[in-house]
Scaffold this active site. Structure first.
Site, short mmCIF file in Angstrom:
data_model
loop_
_atom_site.label_atom_id
_atom_site.label_comp_id
_atom_site.label_asym_id
_atom_site.label_seq_id
_atom_site.Cartn_x
_atom_site.Cartn_y
_atom_site.Cartn_z
N HIS A 176 9.95 13.25 -3.56
CA HIS A 176 9.44 13.93 -4.75
C HIS A 176 9.73 15.43 -4.67
O HIS A 176 10.20 16.04 -5.64
CB HIS A 176 7.92 13.74 -4.87
CG HIS A 176 7.49 12.41 -5.39
ND1 HIS A 176 8.09 11.79 -6.47
CD2 HIS A 176 6.50 11.57 -4.99
CE1 HIS A 176 7.49 10.64 -6.70
NE2 HIS A 176 6.52 10.48 -5.81
N HIS B 73 8.35 9.11 0.91
CA HIS B 73 7.96 9.10 -0.51
C HIS B 73 7.68 10.52 -1.02
O HIS B 73 8.23 10.94 -2.05
CB HIS B 73 6.71 8.22 -0.67
CG HIS B 73 6.26 8.05 -2.07
ND1 HIS B 73 6.51 6.90 -2.79
CD2 HIS B 73 5.57 8.87 -2.92
CE1 HIS B 73 6.01 7.02 -4.01
NE2 HIS B 73 5.42 8.20 -4.11
N GLU B 74 6.84 11.25 -0.29
CA GLU B 74 6.46 12.59 -0.76
C GLU B 74 7.59 13.59 -0.61
O GLU B 74 7.79 14.45 -1.48
CB GLU B 74 5.21 13.06 0.00
CG GLU B 74 3.99 12.17 -0.18
CD GLU B 74 3.56 12.03 -1.63
OE1 GLU B 74 3.84 12.93 -2.44
OE2 GLU B 74 2.94 11.00 -1.97
#
Length: 213
Positions: free
Chosen positions: A27, A23-24
């Site tokens: 980003h 997820h990170e």
């Protein structure tokens, strides 16, 4: 099968770490592609979970939720710093940076779904049950993170997406909510409202993953 705490940790640890890392990192990667290298320069475009772990949100809180009855897992990773002013088209590009995290979780959920299918074919193997449980955990945590982050509440990804598509005057009003967003989220969690909001969307995501896999 009722699992003890050690078994739960063994099953959930890798899926949780992979989910928050993907997820990170997503980003950070998309932010760099659209012009902001801030997270990249801090080493956040990586699948090394140590770069993304928040001691409270990634370790302590999920551990507490594993101990508590109910089966709901809640937590967060160390936020990826994004300087939206450095994006090529800040308002428009914010959408893609924000959407990258939930999309990564959806892809991870599909991958865990494939592992579950693999486990189904391992009849008689000692790996079958652990892999099936871990795959179920991987699907669950990634679907939970995806749906949670798509709630249109700043500073969640869904809030950022909504800020990107709203007219400027409405986006400015919504942005005023951001300092209180996490308090609102915790309130929704504590009252049980959050689970009710997420449940139908999670059910839809499970059906879609089942169809794809």
């Amino acid at each position: 099968m009722e699992l003890n705490l050690i078994q739960k940790i063994a099953i959930w640890a890798l899926p949780v770490l992979f989910a928050i890392t993907a997820h990170e990192a997503a980003h950070a990667y998309v932010a760099k592609k659209f012009g902001d290298p801030t997270a990249y320069l801090l080493g956040r475009v990586t699948f090394n979970p140590l770069k993304h772990i928040d001691p409270v949100g990634t370790i302590l809180l999920p551990l507490i939720f594993l101990i508590l009855p109910g089966g709901f897992l809640f937590g967060w990773a160390k936020p990826v710093p994004v300087d939206f002013g450095r994006l090529k088209k800040p308002k428009q590009d914010m959408l893609w940076v924000a959407a990258a995290g939930p999309v990564a979780n959806f892809v991870m959920a599909i991958i865990w779904g494939l592992f579950f299918k693999l486990a189904e074919g391992l009849d008689g193997s000692s790996f079958q049950l652990p892999l099936a449980y871990m795959s179920q955990a991987g699907i669950s945590i990634n679907v939970s993170l995806m749906v949670l982050n798509l709630i249109p509440l700043p500073p969640l990804d869904g809030g950022r997406i909504l800020l990107s598509v709203l007219p400027n005057h409405l986006a400015a009003k919504l942005a005023l909510v951001e300092p209180y967003g996490m308090f609102i989220l915790i309130g929704l969690l504590a009252t049980g409202v959050l689970g009710g909001i997420m449940a139908p969307f999670m059910a839809l995501a499970y059906r879609l993953i089942h169809f794809i896999v």
